[in-house]
Design a protein around this motif. Structure first.
Motif, PDB file in Angstrom:
ATOM      1  N   PRO A  15       0.809  -1.223   0.000  1.00 48.54           N
ATOM      2  CA  PRO A  15       0.000   0.000   0.000  1.00 48.54           C
ATOM      3  C   PRO A  15       0.841   1.272   0.000  1.00 48.54           C
ATOM      4  O   PRO A  15       1.934   1.305   0.568  1.00 48.54           O
ATOM      5  N   ASP A  16       0.312   2.321  -0.623  1.00 50.51           N
ATOM      6  CA  ASP A  16       1.018   3.596  -0.696  1.00 50.51           C
ATOM      7  C   ASP A  16       1.169   4.233   0.678  1.00 50.51           C
ATOM      8  O   ASP A  16       2.216   4.786   0.999  1.00 50.51           O
ATOM      9  N   ILE A  17       0.114   4.177   1.488  1.00 51.66           N
ATOM     10  CA  ILE A  17       0.121   4.764   2.824  1.00 51.66           C
ATOM     11  C   ILE A  17      -0.474   3.742   3.785  1.00 51.66           C
ATOM     12  O   ILE A  17      -1.531   3.181   3.516  1.00 51.66           O
ATOM     13  N   VAL A  18       0.196   3.523   4.904  1.00 47.79           N
ATOM     14  CA  VAL A  18      -0.288   2.593   5.919  1.00 47.79           C
ATOM     15  C   VAL A  18      -0.343   3.316   7.258  1.00 47.79           C
ATOM     16  O   VAL A  18       0.612   3.972   7.655  1.00 47.79           O
ATOM     17  N   LEU A  19      -1.482   3.201   7.925  1.00 43.55           N
ATOM     18  CA  LEU A  19      -1.668   3.786   9.250  1.00 43.55           C
ATOM     19  C   LEU A  19      -1.887   2.635  10.232  1.00 43.55           C
ATOM     20  O   LEU A  19      -3.022   2.192  10.435  1.00 43.55           O
ATOM     21  N   ARG A  23      -5.102   0.232  11.544  1.00 43.59           N
ATOM     22  CA  ARG A  23      -5.071  -0.945  10.664  1.00 43.59           C
ATOM     23  C   ARG A  23      -5.700  -0.588   9.321  1.00 43.59           C
ATOM     24  O   ARG A  23      -6.595  -1.276   8.812  1.00 43.59           O
ATOM     25  N   ALA A  24      -5.200   0.516   8.763  1.00 45.41           N
ATOM     26  CA  ALA A  24      -5.750   1.049   7.522  1.00 45.41           C
ATOM     27  C   ALA A  24      -4.654   1.180   6.465  1.00 45.41           C
ATOM     28  O   ALA A  24      -3.538   1.604   6.767  1.00 45.41           O
ATOM     29  N   ALA A  25      -4.998   0.803   5.252  1.00 34.15           N
ATOM     30  CA  ALA A  25      -4.098   0.918   4.113  1.00 34.15           C
ATOM     31  C   ALA A  25      -4.778   1.782   3.057  1.00 34.15           C
ATOM     32  O   ALA A  25      -5.976   1.627   2.789  1.00 34.15           O
TER      33      ALA A  25
END
Length: 113
Positions: A15-19, A23-25
């Motif tokens: 994924p480009d951005i992972v938080l 638990r979010a992509a």
């Protein structure tokens, strides 16, 4: 105020951005390369079969990555290129929508024009 990582290689689809806290992509998809149904996608007039196959593989990989993340308990958002460019683009509004999604419970989000 969100802590994030870029291009996490050990997650499906990188994924480009992972938080991690949420638990979010987040994937940021180019409309051409991912075959989005919008004005920014137009099949080239030459080598059309090649491009259909290439973009079809990209879309299959997108589905596989999303399914893999969801099966691992991650939430997934897709932000399309068309939402981020052109006249009338509201970057602040997009950021607010993503923040709302992060604080909510929906598993999947899509931001498009």
């Amino acid at each position: 105020g969100f802590r994030f990582r870029l291009h996490v290689q050990n997650l499906p689809g990188k994924p480009d951005i992972v938080l991690p806290k949420y638990r979010a992509a987040i994937f940021v998809h180019g409309c051409f390369w991912h075959g989005h149904d919008c004005p920014y996608f137009r099949l080239p007039s030459t080598r059309q079969e090649f491009w259909r196959e290439k973009i079809g593989r990209n879309q299959a990989n997108d589905r596989k990555a999303m399914d893999g993340l969801l099966n691992k308990g991650w939430r997934v958002a897709v932000v399309w290129e068309c939402a981020l460019r052109g006249p009338g683009t509201d970057i602040v509004g997009i950021a607010q929508r993503l923040a709302g999604w992060l604080h909510g419970t929906e598993e999947v989000a899509e931001i498009r024009k």
